[in-house]
Scaffold this motif. Sequence first.
Motif, PDB file in Angstrom:
ATOM      1  N   LYS A   1      -8.816  -2.020  -1.836  1.00 39.42           N
ATOM      2  CA  LYS A   1      -7.894  -3.014  -1.284  1.00 39.42           C
ATOM      3  C   LYS A   1      -8.308  -4.452  -1.619  1.00 39.42           C
ATOM      4  O   LYS A   1      -7.463  -5.303  -1.912  1.00 39.42           O
ATOM      5  N   GLN A   2      -9.587  -4.734  -1.575  1.00 37.90           N
ATOM      6  CA  GLN A   2     -10.079  -6.107  -1.658  1.00 37.90           C
ATOM      7  C   GLN A   2      -9.667  -6.865  -2.930  1.00 37.90           C
ATOM      8  O   GLN A   2      -9.221  -8.001  -2.839  1.00 37.90           O
TER       9      GLN A   2
ATOM     10  N   TYR B   1      -3.493   0.506  -3.364  1.00 32.85           N
ATOM     11  CA  TYR B   1      -3.076  -0.862  -3.074  1.00 32.85           C
ATOM     12  C   TYR B   1      -2.718  -1.579  -4.359  1.00 32.85           C
ATOM     13  O   TYR B   1      -3.225  -1.258  -5.432  1.00 32.85           O
TER      14      TYR B   1
ATOM     15  N   HIS C   1      -7.063  -6.587  -4.790  1.00 31.25           N
ATOM     16  CA  HIS C   1      -5.636  -6.894  -4.731  1.00 31.25           C
ATOM     17  C   HIS C   1      -5.351  -7.959  -3.676  1.00 31.25           C
ATOM     18  O   HIS C   1      -4.481  -8.808  -3.857  1.00 31.25           O
ATOM     19  N   LYS C   2      -6.122  -7.922  -2.599  1.00 33.77           N
ATOM     20  CA  LYS C   2      -5.996  -8.943  -1.554  1.00 33.77           C
ATOM     21  C   LYS C   2      -6.386 -10.304  -2.126  1.00 33.77           C
ATOM     22  O   LYS C   2      -5.749 -11.322  -1.838  1.00 33.77           O
TER      23      LYS C   2
ATOM     24  N   ASN D   1      -7.390   2.317  -5.354  1.00 37.41           N
ATOM     25  CA  ASN D   1      -7.683   2.617  -3.958  1.00 37.41           C
ATOM     26  C   ASN D   1      -8.653   1.603  -3.352  1.00 37.41           C
ATOM     27  O   ASN D   1      -9.155   1.808  -2.265  1.00 37.41           O
TER      28      ASN D   1
ATOM     29  N   SER E   1       0.864  -1.185   0.000  1.00 39.64           N
ATOM     30  CA  SER E   1       0.000   0.000   0.000  1.00 39.64           C
ATOM     31  C   SER E   1       0.894   1.226   0.000  1.00 39.64           C
ATOM     32  O   SER E   1       2.008   1.211   0.512  1.00 39.64           O
TER      33      SER E   1
ATOM     34  N   ASN F   1      -2.202  -0.198  -9.501  1.00 41.05           N
ATOM     35  CA  ASN F   1      -2.686   0.055  -8.145  1.00 41.05           C
ATOM     36  C   ASN F   1      -4.016   0.782  -8.217  1.00 41.05           C
ATOM     37  O   ASN F   1      -4.257   1.561  -9.141  1.00 41.05           O
TER      38      ASN F   1
ATOM     39  N   SER G   1      -4.918   6.282   0.114  1.00 43.94           N
ATOM     40  CA  SER G   1      -4.109   5.072  -0.035  1.00 43.94           C
ATOM     41  C   SER G   1      -4.402   4.380  -1.354  1.00 43.94           C
ATOM     42  O   SER G   1      -5.519   4.423  -1.854  1.00 43.94           O
TER      43      SER G   1
END
Length: 179
Positions: free
Chosen positions: A95-96, A65, A98-99, A93, A56, A91, A63
């Motif tokens: 997160k999920q 990710y 990329h997780k 913003n 991140s 990237n 942020s």
Amino acid sequence: MMSRILGYLFVFAFLSCFVGVGVAMLGYGTYGIVQAKRSATWPTVRGEIESCKMHSRRDSEGSSYGCEVDYRYQVNGKSYQGDRIAFGYNNTNYKQPHKQIERHLKQGRYVQVHYNPQDPSQSVLSTGTSSNAWLPIVFGTTWLTICGSIWALCFCGGSVEKLPARLAELNHPSALKTR
């Protein structure tokens, strides 16, 4: 007269730089889309994941990710290393997603690697285009449209200095009667 010429030269040089940015973005975006489409037909080999991690970055806008992966693979006995997940993967913003990519890549030690048969050092784990792959094309097109509009205003008789007179002519009562 000389100041006007210098002004035009400045605007021309300034716009040339900006046009260069727009053309570069269009070229980069087009290359990415073409490669993404071609990658769907590339041959595959088994690759081994060396590292995979979520990262991140924080800046003034919040942020972002992304997932970073390094993998090794062999083509005709020669070893290569790759790090591209997909053409247009960037990237965001969120997160999920990329997780989920990180979780999927960490499930096993091995992955299927698609490699360019003309240049086996070029590889990708996921083929095809994503919506992010179109962003440079949209940005480049918008950028060039703005540059073209500024160029037209400055060099095609549409200078800002003449605009008040033109508006006055259009709004003059005699102009309105003839329409």
